[in-house]
Each structure stands twice: as C-alpha cells, then as structure tokens.
Design a protein around this motif. Structure first.
Motif, PDB file in Angstrom:
ATOM      1  N   SER A   5       0.854  -1.194   0.000  1.00  8.03           N
ATOM      2  CA  SER A   5       0.000   0.000   0.000  1.00  8.03           C
ATOM      3  C   SER A   5       0.882   1.232   0.000  1.00  8.03           C
ATOM      4  CB  SER A   5      -0.871   0.034   1.250  1.00  8.03           C
ATOM      5  OG  SER A   5      -1.538  -1.183   1.411  1.00  8.03           O
ATOM      6  N   PHE A   6       0.407   2.280  -0.647  1.00  4.48           N
ATOM      7  CA  PHE A   6       1.032   3.591  -0.504  1.00  4.48           C
ATOM      8  C   PHE A   6       0.080   4.418   0.340  1.00  4.48           C
ATOM      9  CE2 PHE A   6       3.007   2.191  -4.505  1.00  4.48           C
ATOM     10  CZ  PHE A   6       4.326   2.340  -4.150  1.00  4.48           C
ATOM     11  N   GLU A   7       0.527   4.793   1.533  1.00  7.88           N
ATOM     12  CA  GLU A   7      -0.352   5.415   2.518  1.00  7.88           C
ATOM     13  C   GLU A   7      -1.618   4.564   2.668  1.00  7.88           C
ATOM     14  OE1 GLU A   7       0.353   9.151   0.670  1.00  7.88           O
ATOM     15  OE2 GLU A   7       2.288   8.766   1.589  1.00  7.88           O
ATOM     16  N   ASP A   8      -2.804   5.120   2.321  1.00  2.69           N
ATOM     17  CA  ASP A   8      -4.025   4.330   2.506  1.00  2.69           C
ATOM     18  C   ASP A   8      -4.398   3.511   1.280  1.00  2.69           C
ATOM     19  OD1 ASP A   8      -4.205   5.459   4.946  1.00  2.69           O
ATOM     20  OD2 ASP A   8      -5.614   7.039   4.348  1.00  2.69           O
ATOM     21  N   LYS A   9      -3.702   3.806   0.158  1.00  5.49           N
ATOM     22  CA  LYS A   9      -4.131   3.200  -1.100  1.00  5.49           C
ATOM     23  C   LYS A   9      -3.513   1.812  -1.257  1.00  5.49           C
ATOM     24  CE  LYS A   9      -4.502   4.712  -5.921  1.00  5.49           C
ATOM     25  NZ  LYS A   9      -4.366   3.461  -6.594  1.00  5.49           N
ATOM     26  N   VAL A  10      -4.379   0.791  -1.339  1.00  2.00           N
ATOM     27  CA  VAL A  10      -3.875  -0.568  -1.558  1.00  2.00           C
ATOM     28  C   VAL A  10      -3.561  -0.725  -3.037  1.00  2.00           C
ATOM     29  CG1 VAL A  10      -4.397  -3.017  -1.363  1.00  2.00           C
ATOM     30  CG2 VAL A  10      -5.304  -1.401   0.318  1.00  2.00           C
ATOM     31  N   VAL A  11      -2.301  -1.015  -3.355  1.00  2.00           N
ATOM     32  CA  VAL A  11      -1.918  -1.130  -4.764  1.00  2.00           C
ATOM     33  C   VAL A  11      -1.758  -2.593  -5.169  1.00  2.00           C
ATOM     34  CG1 VAL A  11      -0.173  -0.535  -6.473  1.00  2.00           C
ATOM     35  CG2 VAL A  11      -0.840   1.137  -4.781  1.00  2.00           C
ATOM     36  N   LEU A  12      -1.211  -3.413  -4.261  1.00  2.00           N
ATOM     37  CA  LEU A  12      -1.145  -4.851  -4.522  1.00  2.00           C
ATOM     38  C   LEU A  12      -1.862  -5.558  -3.380  1.00  2.00           C
ATOM     39  CD1 LEU A  12       2.558  -5.321  -5.674  1.00  2.00           C
ATOM     40  CD2 LEU A  12       0.512  -5.041  -7.084  1.00  2.00           C
ATOM     41  N   ARG A  55      -5.067  -3.045 -16.767  1.00  2.00           N
ATOM     42  CA  ARG A  55      -5.250  -1.660 -17.199  1.00  2.00           C
ATOM     43  C   ARG A  55      -4.198  -0.753 -16.574  1.00  2.00           C
ATOM     44  NH1 ARG A  55     -11.316   0.203 -16.477  1.00  2.00           N
ATOM     45  NH2 ARG A  55     -10.238   2.182 -16.737  1.00  2.00           N
ATOM     46  N   SER A  56      -4.065   0.419 -17.138  1.00  2.00           N
ATOM     47  CA  SER A  56      -3.151   1.404 -16.577  1.00  2.00           C
ATOM     48  C   SER A  56      -3.533   1.666 -15.119  1.00  2.00           C
ATOM     49  CB  SER A  56      -3.259   2.688 -17.403  1.00  2.00           C
ATOM     50  OG  SER A  56      -2.275   3.572 -17.011  1.00  2.00           O
ATOM     51  N   GLY A  57      -2.565   1.615 -14.224  1.00  2.00           N
ATOM     52  CA  GLY A  57      -2.846   1.849 -12.811  1.00  2.00           C
ATOM     53  C   GLY A  57      -3.246   0.602 -12.039  1.00  2.00           C
ATOM     54  N   SER A  58      -3.224  -0.558 -12.702  1.00  2.00           N
ATOM     55  CA  SER A  58      -3.639  -1.777 -11.996  1.00  2.00           C
ATOM     56  C   SER A  58      -2.528  -2.325 -11.103  1.00  2.00           C
ATOM     57  CB  SER A  58      -4.080  -2.837 -13.002  1.00  2.00           C
ATOM     58  OG  SER A  58      -3.057  -3.072 -13.933  1.00  2.00           O
ATOM     59  N   GLY A  59      -1.327  -1.789 -11.214  1.00  2.00           N
ATOM     60  CA  GLY A  59      -0.252  -2.200 -10.311  1.00  2.00           C
ATOM     61  C   GLY A  59       0.830  -3.044 -10.951  1.00  2.00           C
ATOM     62  N   LYS A  60       0.894  -3.065 -12.272  1.00  2.00           N
ATOM     63  CA  LYS A  60       1.891  -3.894 -12.951  1.00  2.00           C
ATOM     64  C   LYS A  60       3.312  -3.455 -12.623  1.00  2.00           C
ATOM     65  CE  LYS A  60       0.379  -2.872 -17.125  1.00  2.00           C
ATOM     66  NZ  LYS A  60      -0.779  -1.984 -16.894  1.00  2.00           N
ATOM     67  N   THR A  61       3.545  -2.148 -12.733  1.00  2.00           N
ATOM     68  CA  THR A  61       4.900  -1.651 -12.487  1.00  2.00           C
ATOM     69  C   THR A  61       5.294  -1.844 -11.029  1.00  2.00           C
ATOM     70  OG1 THR A  61       4.667  -0.032 -14.254  1.00  2.00           O
ATOM     71  CG2 THR A  61       6.380   0.375 -12.652  1.00  2.00           C
ATOM     72  N   VAL A  62       4.339  -1.594 -10.130  1.00  2.00           N
ATOM     73  CA  VAL A  62       4.641  -1.777  -8.713  1.00  2.00           C
ATOM     74  C   VAL A  62       4.989  -3.241  -8.439  1.00  2.00           C
ATOM     75  CG1 VAL A  62       3.701  -1.635  -6.379  1.00  2.00           C
ATOM     76  CG2 VAL A  62       3.222   0.177  -8.018  1.00  2.00           C
ATOM     77  N   LEU A  63       4.250  -4.162  -9.060  1.00  2.00           N
ATOM     78  CA  LEU A  63       4.536  -5.590  -8.864  1.00  2.00           C
ATOM     79  C   LEU A  63       5.932  -5.930  -9.386  1.00  2.00           C
ATOM     80  CD1 LEU A  63       3.687  -8.417  -8.034  1.00  2.00           C
ATOM     81  CD2 LEU A  63       2.611  -8.720 -10.268  1.00  2.00           C
ATOM     82  N   ASP A 120       9.439  -3.812 -18.597  1.00  2.00           N
ATOM     83  CA  ASP A 120       8.273  -3.011 -18.234  1.00  2.00           C
ATOM     84  C   ASP A 120       7.771  -2.284 -19.477  1.00  2.00           C
ATOM     85  OD1 ASP A 120       6.285  -1.799 -16.894  1.00  2.00           O
ATOM     86  OD2 ASP A 120       7.555  -0.638 -15.529  1.00  2.00           O
ATOM     87  N   GLU A 121       6.645  -2.701 -19.976  1.00  2.00           N
ATOM     88  CA  GLU A 121       6.028  -2.081 -21.156  1.00  2.00           C
ATOM     89  C   GLU A 121       7.026  -1.899 -22.289  1.00  2.00           C
ATOM     90  OE1 GLU A 121       2.779  -0.361 -20.943  1.00  2.00           O
ATOM     91  OE2 GLU A 121       2.392  -0.573 -18.811  1.00  2.00           O
ATOM     92  N   PRO A 122       7.563  -2.987 -22.822  1.00  2.00           N
ATOM     93  CA  PRO A 122       8.556  -2.841 -23.894  1.00  2.00           C
ATOM     94  C   PRO A 122       7.973  -2.202 -25.146  1.00  2.00           C
ATOM     95  CG  PRO A 122       7.892  -5.132 -23.667  1.00  2.00           C
ATOM     96  CD  PRO A 122       7.288  -4.402 -22.515  1.00  2.00           C
TER      97      PRO A 122
HETATM   98  N1  LIG Z   1       5.465   5.740  -5.396  1.00  2.00           N
HETATM   99  C1  LIG Z   1       4.116   5.716  -5.366  1.00  2.00           C
HETATM  100  N2  LIG Z   1       3.457   6.411  -4.426  1.00  2.00           N
HETATM  101  C2  LIG Z   1       2.104   6.398  -4.388  1.00  2.00           C
HETATM  102  N3  LIG Z   1       1.340   5.713  -5.239  1.00  2.00           N
HETATM  103  C3  LIG Z   1       1.934   4.996  -6.190  1.00  2.00           C
HETATM  104  C4  LIG Z   1       3.363   4.954  -6.315  1.00  2.00           C
HETATM  105  N4  LIG Z   1       3.680   4.166  -7.349  1.00  2.00           N
HETATM  106  C5  LIG Z   1       2.530   3.741  -7.863  1.00  2.00           C
HETATM  107  N5  LIG Z   1       1.461   4.221  -7.176  1.00  2.00           N
HETATM  108  C6  LIG Z   1       0.059   3.940  -7.446  1.00  2.00           C
HETATM  109  O1  LIG Z   1      -0.067   2.564  -7.655  1.00  2.00           O
HETATM  110  C7  LIG Z   1      -1.017   2.305  -8.667  1.00  2.00           C
HETATM  111  C8  LIG Z   1      -0.437   1.329  -9.658  1.00  2.00           C
HETATM  112  O2  LIG Z   1       0.583   1.950 -10.365  1.00  2.00           O
HETATM  113  P1  LIG Z   1       1.457   1.199 -11.463  1.00  2.00           P
HETATM  114  O3  LIG Z   1       2.515   2.144 -11.880  1.00  2.00           O
HETATM  115  O4  LIG Z   1       1.891  -0.106 -10.950  1.00  2.00           O
HETATM  116  O5  LIG Z   1       0.416   1.002 -12.644  1.00  2.00           O
HETATM  117  P2  LIG Z   1       0.657   0.224 -14.002  1.00  2.00           P
HETATM  118  O6  LIG Z   1      -0.234  -0.951 -13.986  1.00  2.00           O
HETATM  119  O7  LIG Z   1       2.093  -0.014 -14.220  1.00  2.00           O
HETATM  120  O8  LIG Z   1       0.111   1.286 -15.034  1.00  2.00           O
HETATM  121  P3  LIG Z   1       0.677   1.656 -16.502  1.00  2.00           P
HETATM  122  O9  LIG Z   1       0.160   0.608 -17.419  1.00  2.00           O
HETATM  123  O10 LIG Z   1       0.055   2.979 -16.778  1.00  2.00           O
HETATM  124  O11 LIG Z   1       2.163   1.719 -16.418  1.00  2.00           O
HETATM  125  C9  LIG Z   1      -1.392   3.628  -9.285  1.00  2.00           C
HETATM  126  O12 LIG Z   1      -2.697   3.948  -8.859  1.00  2.00           O
HETATM  127  C10 LIG Z   1      -0.410   4.603  -8.721  1.00  2.00           C
HETATM  128  O13 LIG Z   1      -1.054   5.813  -8.432  1.00  2.00           O
END
Ligand SMILES: Nc1ncnc2c1ncn2[C@@H]1O[C@H](COP(=O)(O)OP(=O)(O)OP(=O)(O)O)[C@@H](O)[C@H]1O
Ligand SMILES: [Mg+2]
Lengths: 251, 248
Positions: free
Chosen positions: A10-17, A35-43, A162-164
C-alpha cells in the motif's frame, strides 16, 4: 522460476497490490497484463527489489528475495536484466558503452573480449551499426532494442521488461516482442513482461497474469484467454470494437 | 517540525555517505569517472574562477587606493590588503560560494535527471552500488582539484591588482609590490586550501544528496538544484565562521 506468495503493498491508505500470488516459469515469456494503474509496475519493481512490499514472499528458485543479505542481493541482481519503461540508457555514454557497462563493471575479461560480447548483443538486436551513437540519436524503438542488448549482456537468468512496446508502432512492437521471445528461448531465461498490448498477449503470451485493481484476477495462457468467461478479463481484452467484432465473428 | 525535518534529512545524508564511501566495485571504472569529473567539475571551472578573481583583485585594490586611503595609511596597504583578502577569504570561501552555484547545480541536476529517467534504478538492478559509482568520483575529484583552483584564484587576484595599478595609474607598482610582500604568512595560504577542501566536500556531497534523492519529474529536478545551491551556500558560510576561528 519465480514464485510470488501473498504480496501486499500500500502507498499510505491506497492498496496497490492485494494478496498477489502467482508463478513465473523459466524458459517462458510470462506476461503481466492489466489496465493502466492496476499495479503492474509496482509488482515488477517489488520483484526486482526496487520497492519493498509490505508483506509476502518472492522466491527466486526457492530463495526469498526479501530475506537476502546485501551481498546475496547483489549477486542475485547480477543475474537479472531489466528493460525499463523509458529505456533508461545512460545518456552520457554511447550505445556500445552502454551495452559494455555491465561487463566493464563485473567481468574480468579483457577489453577485447568485453567489446566482442557487447557487439554480439548489439548484432543480436539488429543494431550493429549504432554502437557509436548516443542514445539521444536513436529512435524510440532502437532505444528499446539497445536497452535489451544491455539487459542481456551479462546473460541473465531473469529478464524483466516493463512495457517494452509503449510508444511504439504495431510493427516495431512485433519486432521487440519477437526479440524478447527468441532471446528467452535461446538462453532459457525466466522472462516477465508488463504489457497492455493485446498483440503481445496473443503473440508471446505463454503464461499470462491478469491484474485487476491490484488483485490477481486470472492466470492462464494465450489459448485459454480467448475462451475464458471471466467478465473483467473479457472487458479488458475486448475493450475495442475491433476485437469485439473479431470475437463475434469467431463465435 | 522544521527541526525534525532537518534531522531526518541529516540522517538520510549520513546514510547516503555510508553507501558512498565504500571500495569501488571496479577500480578501473572509478578512475575513469574520476578523471571525467576532474575535467567537468575542476578544469571547466578554471575560466570562471580566473575571471572573477582577476576583477575582485583589481576592485579591492581600487577600493583601498581611492576610497579607504588616507593620510595616516602607508602606501603599501592596498597591496597588502589585496593579498590578504584573496588569501584568507576570497580564494577559499567566496570562490567556493560561487562554485556551489556552478558545480552544485550541475551535480544536482545531473543526478536528479538520472533518477527520474530511471538510470539510477538501472544501475541498482545491475547490482552496482549507484551511490558509490556516481557520487564518490565527484566528491574526490573536486577535493583534489580545489587546491589548484585556490592557487589560480590567488594568482589571478594578484594579477588583477597589478593590472589595475598599471592600467589605471593608481599608485606605483613598487608600493604594490612592497605591500604584496609585507609580513607574509605561508600558513594563510594553507588555511585557504584546507577551508576550500572542506567546502568542496560540502558542495559535492550536498548537491549529490539532493540530486540523488529526487522523486517525481523535471520540476523536482529544478527544485533539487535550487535547494542544493541554497543549502550548501548557507553551510559554507556557517562553517566558514567556525573553521576560520579554529584555524587561526
Ligand atoms: N510511489 C508511489 N506512491 C504512491 N502511489 C503509487 C506509487 N507508485 C505507484 N502508485 C500507485 O499505484 C497504482 C499502480 O501503479 P502502477 O505504476 O503499478 O500502474 P501500471 O499498472 O504499471 O500502469 P501503466 O500501465 O500505466 O504503467 C497507481 O494507482 C499509482 O497511483
Ligand atoms: Mg507501468
């Protein structure tokens, strides 16, 4: 093989994974879609250790990345190659120097040997003549290929992309996909690709993980994806009118 | 709250320095970067140092000759004052203040850009200690080149003083030379060098800290380079006070 067990972030309150668990097999191109923002890059960044997950396990052939000491981490990282969303080539060095960099840093071979290996990697990605250019002087697709060459210079066991295909036209995307696929087979790497490009999914999706708002929604291969009746997955892959019509035509 | 922020930043700064001061992964690569940085941070700054010192040396001389000069003052004072001001303060502290603008913003924006374009992440993924690889050559390069810059600055200041006396017809060359040679303490030169080396460390490490820890995009890179210059300037002035007292 890389196994992920109940990863949370989570980032602060936002659950990302949210409690993600899945496996990525060796010798295969594993895709993370969503989809964009689904958390792929974070994973992906969690898997390579750029982000510290809140809980869970990331097992590289059985060894948990999150429990490694600093030295073990460095050794593991030398077996990783990564292709960043923006290429991340070192802009002060020529393309050849970029590809040679990991070798310069870690290999004890002679200059000639290192240069030959770097040139081999550049040839492999069809950039034989671009060695003397600076990254700025290359097109987006060429930069991606140069970054692939750099990522495979050390013959990594694990390749992360990451998104080649982001920002590339469909034809160039195909070239990059094919390259990633072939390199994976040649070196029996565990390759993981983040994408939202349906062409890549259908082209190289040997093992596909679908993320939906930070949760694992579906896992399977490219044949299963067409026949799946998961509503969210279908909404994602048949988002465009074109693909909807294709599917109707199929049925 | 402000104090807490400062303490946190200071802690992070120390942690970063702990990663910086390690044995480089490959000595060959370190030396390569070291020479590049000597060129970029040091040799490239010689021009600005020479120009500024030349003019300041001249101006000090004019000020003493035309404005401070009075009947009770011996004729050699302008030469003496020019020399001492250059040696004691200008060529170390003020020159480093100017360099903190040039070198500091250069370092912070370079590292900041590398951070936001994920080049630093790319280094980390390869298993390179990025802080050590990027920052150590910068710190060591400026510290080793700064004594030369100080020397050049003092020399240029003296040349400036002579030029203005000659060109502007204020006083005589002979008076100036007597003043320049009057009661010379070699230690003053070394004091300037020691101070400048300390400031060189401050400039490079603080600018690296701000650049290396950028989060976000180009706006943050800009902010980082401003912060680097402001913080290192203030710290140079504060530590100058203490160092000068300590070394005198
Ligand atoms: N450092 C961070 N601090 C706070 N929130 C973050 C941070 N990194 C990512 N997020 C949040 O995590 C969520 C997922 O982001 P992520 O970059 O993983 O998306 P993605 O699936 O890779 O999207 P895209 O296809 O656009 O690259 C987003 O809602 C983003 O706002
Ligand atoms: Mg992403």
């Amino acid at each position: 093989m890389i196994e992920i067990k109940s990863i949370n972030k989570s980032f602060e309150d936002k659950v990302v994974l949210n409690n993600i668990g899945c496996t990525f097999e060796s010798g295969k191109t594993n895709l993370i879609i969503g989809r964009s923002g689904s958390g792929k890059t974070v994973l992906m960044n969690s898997m390579v250790g750029l982000i510290q997950p809140d809980s869970g396990e990331i097992l590289y052939d059985g060894r948990n990345l999150l429990n490694l000491s600093k030295t073990e981490m460095i050794i593991l990282r030398r077996q990783m190659g990564m292709l960043f969303q923006g290429s991340a080539l070192f802009d002060s060095m020529t393309v050849l120097e970029n590809v040679m960099f990991p070798l310069d840093m870690f290999s004890d071979e002679s200059y000639k040997e290192r240069k030959r290996r770097a040139q081999f990697c550049l040839d492999r990605v069809n950039l034989s003549d671009a060695g003397d250019k600076l990254p700025d002087e290359l097109s987006g697709g060429m930069q991606k290929r140069a970054a692939i060459a750099r990522a495979i210079a050390m013959q990594p066991k694990y390749l992360f992309c990451d998104e080649p295909n982001s920002g590339l036209d469909p034809k160039t995307s195909l070239v990059i996909d094919k390259l990633i696929y072939e390199i994976t087979k040649e070196n029996n790497m565990t390759t993981i690709v983040n994408t939202h490009d349906m062409n890549s999914v259908m082209g190289i999706g040997e093992n596909i993980v679908f993320l939906y708002h930070g949760s694992l929604e579906w896992q399977g291969n490219k044949d299963e994806i067409m026949t799946s009746d998961n509503q969210r997955l279908n909404d994602f892959i048949f988002a465009s009118d074109f693909s909807k019509r294709l599917r109707e035509a199929n049925e | 709250m402000v104090i807490l922020n400062w303490l946190t930043a200071f802690g992070k700064y120390i942690m970063m320095l702990k990663r910086v001061f390690r044995r480089p992964d490959k000595m060959r690569m370190f030396l390569k970067r070291y020479y590049t940085e000597i060129y970029q941070l040091g040799i490239d700054s010689i021009g600005i140092v020479l120009v500024i010192s030349l003019f300041i040396g001249a101006v000090i001389c004019i000020q003493f000759k035309m404005n401070i000069q009075s009947s009770w003052m011996p004729a050699w004072v302008p030469g003496y004052a020019s020399r001492e001001i250059m040696l004691l303060e200008f060529s170390s502290s003020i020159m480093c203040l100017i360099l903190s603008g040039k070198v500091g913003s250069n370092i912070a924006s370079e590292l900041g850009t590398m951070r936001v374009t994920q080049q630093i992440d790319a280094l980390e993924i390869m298993g390179v200690n990025s802080a050590n690889y990027l920052i150590l050559p910068k710190i060591t390069a400026l510290i080793t080149i700064i004594p030369i810059l100080v020397t050049f600055s003092v020399a240029a200041g003296i040349v400036g003083a002579y030029s203005i006396v000659y060109i502007g017809h204020i006083g005589t060359i002979r008076d100036l030379t007597i003043g320049m040679q009057y009661s010379f303490h070699q230690w003053f030169f070394w004091m300037g060098v020691i101070k400048a080396m300390f400031f060189a460390f401050l400039i490079t490490s603080i600018a690296s800290y701000y650049g290396y820890n950028v989060k976000g995009g180009s706006v943050e890179v800009g902010k980082a380079s401003t912060n680097a210059v402001v913080t290192s300037s203030i710290l140079i002035l504060v530590s100058d006070t203490f160092l000068t007292q300590l070394l005198s």
